[in-house]
Design a protein around this motif. Sequence first.
Motif, PDB file in Angstrom:
ATOM      1  N   LYS A  64      20.960  37.026  -2.389  1.00 45.21           N
ATOM      2  CA  LYS A  64      20.859  35.689  -2.975  1.00 45.21           C
ATOM      3  C   LYS A  64      19.961  34.795  -2.119  1.00 45.21           C
ATOM      4  N   ALA A  65      20.091  34.927  -0.788  1.00 42.38           N
ATOM      5  CA  ALA A  65      19.259  34.134   0.122  1.00 42.38           C
ATOM      6  C   ALA A  65      17.792  34.484  -0.049  1.00 42.38           C
ATOM      7  N   VAL A  66      17.489  35.776  -0.165  1.00 45.92           N
ATOM      8  CA  VAL A  66      16.098  36.200  -0.346  1.00 45.92           C
ATOM      9  C   VAL A  66      15.577  35.722  -1.697  1.00 45.92           C
ATOM     10  N   ARG A  67      16.412  35.790  -2.723  1.00 47.83           N
ATOM     11  CA  ARG A  67      16.006  35.313  -4.052  1.00 47.83           C
ATOM     12  C   ARG A  67      15.713  33.816  -4.029  1.00 47.83           C
ATOM     13  N   ASN A  68      16.521  33.058  -3.281  1.00 47.96           N
ATOM     14  CA  ASN A  68      16.330  31.605  -3.215  1.00 47.96           C
ATOM     15  C   ASN A  68      15.102  31.212  -2.413  1.00 47.96           C
ATOM     16  N   THR A  69      14.670  32.053  -1.478  1.00 51.11           N
ATOM     17  CA  THR A  69      13.521  31.696  -0.638  1.00 51.11           C
ATOM     18  C   THR A  69      12.222  32.377  -1.057  1.00 51.11           C
ATOM     19  N   THR A  70      12.259  33.233  -2.075  1.00 52.09           N
ATOM     20  CA  THR A  70      11.048  33.923  -2.519  1.00 52.09           C
ATOM     21  C   THR A  70      10.145  32.961  -3.287  1.00 52.09           C
ATOM     22  N   PRO A  71       8.904  32.773  -2.839  1.00 52.21           N
ATOM     23  CA  PRO A  71       7.996  31.864  -3.552  1.00 52.21           C
ATOM     24  C   PRO A  71       7.397  32.538  -4.791  1.00 52.21           C
ATOM     25  N   LEU A  72       7.104  31.741  -5.798  1.00 53.16           N
ATOM     26  CA  LEU A  72       6.469  32.253  -7.019  1.00 53.16           C
ATOM     27  C   LEU A  72       4.956  32.102  -6.954  1.00 53.16           C
ATOM     28  N   VAL A  73       4.497  31.035  -6.300  1.00 50.97           N
ATOM     29  CA  VAL A  73       3.058  30.792  -6.127  1.00 50.97           C
ATOM     30  C   VAL A  73       2.782  30.402  -4.681  1.00 50.97           C
ATOM     31  N   GLU A  74       1.561  30.670  -4.241  1.00 50.99           N
ATOM     32  CA  GLU A  74       1.113  30.243  -2.918  1.00 50.99           C
ATOM     33  C   GLU A  74      -0.343  29.830  -3.031  1.00 50.99           C
ATOM     34  N   VAL A  75      -0.846  29.155  -2.015  1.00 51.51           N
ATOM     35  CA  VAL A  75      -2.252  28.770  -2.021  1.00 51.51           C
ATOM     36  C   VAL A  75      -3.026  29.655  -1.055  1.00 51.51           C
ATOM     37  N   LYS A  76      -4.225  30.037  -1.469  1.00 47.47           N
ATOM     38  CA  LYS A  76      -5.114  30.809  -0.611  1.00 47.47           C
ATOM     39  C   LYS A  76      -6.434  30.061  -0.515  1.00 47.47           C
ATOM     40  N   ALA A  77      -7.009  30.055   0.676  1.00 47.43           N
ATOM     41  CA  ALA A  77      -8.279  29.365   0.887  1.00 47.43           C
ATOM     42  C   ALA A  77      -9.403  30.211   0.325  1.00 47.43           C
ATOM     43  N   LYS A  78     -10.262  29.590  -0.479  1.00 50.57           N
ATOM     44  CA  LYS A  78     -11.418  30.289  -1.037  1.00 50.57           C
ATOM     45  C   LYS A  78     -12.647  29.417  -0.843  1.00 50.57           C
ATOM     46  N   ARG A  79     -13.697  30.017  -0.300  1.00 48.92           N
ATOM     47  CA  ARG A  79     -14.934  29.288  -0.040  1.00 48.92           C
ATOM     48  C   ARG A  79     -15.852  29.374  -1.258  1.00 48.92           C
ATOM     49  N   GLN A  86      -8.214  25.146  -1.706  1.00 49.78           N
ATOM     50  CA  GLN A  86      -6.906  25.800  -1.682  1.00 49.78           C
ATOM     51  C   GLN A  86      -6.587  26.190  -3.127  1.00 49.78           C
ATOM     52  N   VAL A  87      -6.708  27.477  -3.417  1.00 52.65           N
ATOM     53  CA  VAL A  87      -6.552  27.964  -4.783  1.00 52.65           C
ATOM     54  C   VAL A  87      -5.129  28.505  -4.958  1.00 52.65           C
ATOM     55  N   PRO A  88      -4.374  27.992  -5.948  1.00 55.05           N
ATOM     56  CA  PRO A  88      -3.031  28.527  -6.172  1.00 55.05           C
ATOM     57  C   PRO A  88      -3.086  29.923  -6.793  1.00 55.05           C
ATOM     58  N   MET A  89      -2.296  30.848  -6.237  1.00 53.18           N
ATOM     59  CA  MET A  89      -2.246  32.230  -6.731  1.00 53.18           C
ATOM     60  C   MET A  89      -0.784  32.610  -6.949  1.00 53.18           C
ATOM     61  N   GLU A  90      -0.556  33.448  -7.941  1.00 60.19           N
ATOM     62  CA  GLU A  90       0.800  33.959  -8.143  1.00 60.19           C
ATOM     63  C   GLU A  90       1.107  35.005  -7.081  1.00 60.19           C
ATOM     64  N   ASN A 148      -2.703  21.485  -5.900  1.00 59.55           N
ATOM     65  CA  ASN A 148      -4.042  22.074  -6.022  1.00 59.55           C
ATOM     66  C   ASN A 148      -4.235  22.830  -7.330  1.00 59.55           C
ATOM     67  N   LYS A 149      -3.466  22.449  -8.341  1.00 53.60           N
ATOM     68  CA  LYS A 149      -3.558  23.134  -9.633  1.00 53.60           C
ATOM     69  C   LYS A 149      -4.937  22.971 -10.265  1.00 53.60           C
ATOM     70  N   ALA A 150      -5.660  21.918  -9.876  1.00 51.25           N
ATOM     71  CA  ALA A 150      -7.000  21.663 -10.423  1.00 51.25           C
ATOM     72  C   ALA A 150      -7.981  22.781 -10.073  1.00 51.25           C
ATOM     73  N   PHE A 151      -7.711  23.507  -8.975  1.00 53.85           N
ATOM     74  CA  PHE A 151      -8.621  24.566  -8.542  1.00 53.85           C
ATOM     75  C   PHE A 151      -8.172  25.946  -9.010  1.00 53.85           C
ATOM     76  N   ALA A 152      -7.231  25.983  -9.961  1.00 56.19           N
ATOM     77  CA  ALA A 152      -6.689  27.266 -10.421  1.00 56.19           C
ATOM     78  C   ALA A 152      -7.744  28.120 -11.119  1.00 56.19           C
ATOM     79  N   HIS A 153      -8.795  27.477 -11.648  1.00 55.36           N
ATOM     80  CA  HIS A 153      -9.824  28.253 -12.346  1.00 55.36           C
ATOM     81  C   HIS A 153     -10.688  29.047 -11.371  1.00 55.36           C
ATOM     82  N   TYR A 154     -10.539  28.843 -10.060  1.00 56.71           N
ATOM     83  CA  TYR A 154     -11.284  29.629  -9.059  1.00 56.71           C
ATOM     84  C   TYR A 154     -10.582  30.922  -8.691  1.00 56.71           C
ATOM     85  N   ARG A 155      -9.458  31.213  -9.356  1.00 53.00           N
ATOM     86  CA  ARG A 155      -8.718  32.435  -9.047  1.00 53.00           C
ATOM     87  C   ARG A 155      -9.598  33.665  -9.193  1.00 53.00           C
ATOM     88  N   TYR A 156      -9.418  34.658  -8.327  1.00 50.33           N
ATOM     89  CA  TYR A 156     -10.252  35.853  -8.451  1.00 50.33           C
ATOM     90  C   TYR A 156      -9.685  36.794  -9.469  1.00 50.33           C
TER      91      TYR A 156
END
Length: 156
Positions: A64-79, A86-90, A148-156
């Motif tokens: 339950k602790a791991v389920r509660n702390t597992t992130p669904l999205v994170e940001v990755k730096a993309k040049r 900072q591009v949000p990625m699943e 940083n949802k505005a930069f979501a279109h930069y996803r690879y």
Amino acid sequence: MSRRNVAKKRTIHPDAIYNSRLINMLTVRILKNGKKGLAQRIIYKSLDFIYNKTKEDPLKILEKAVRNTTPLVEVKAKRIGGSTYQVPMEVRAYRGTNLALKWITKFAIDRTGNTMSIKLANEIIDASKENGNAVRKREETHRMAEANKAFAHYRY
């Protein structure tokens, strides 16, 4: 980027006492200087402490602790074009579990207390109740991705 072959996925064997892969993954996170027996002893003591404190199955509380702390999205730096976004990625399930365990152990180490097993047990109990530093870190990660949802279109 490496030109070599892609690294093969290693199989994770379950631990001896609880027959759980999650505990084995947690052992690897706590492991220092190759002392696996010491890491396992810390984890088993903390699981006993969880059982004594909550009178519930410690494996269920850990899950339950791991389920509660597992992130669904994170940001990755993309040049892109000379500037870094900072591009949000699943987050995939395996990486999410690893991040959750990493955060739980990191904040358990930073806690004030007597022994590592007690600090780890308290962090796991807090995370299962959805309060604690590891859960706060997940919320912070989600807020960063939302901002940083505005930069979501930069996803690879």
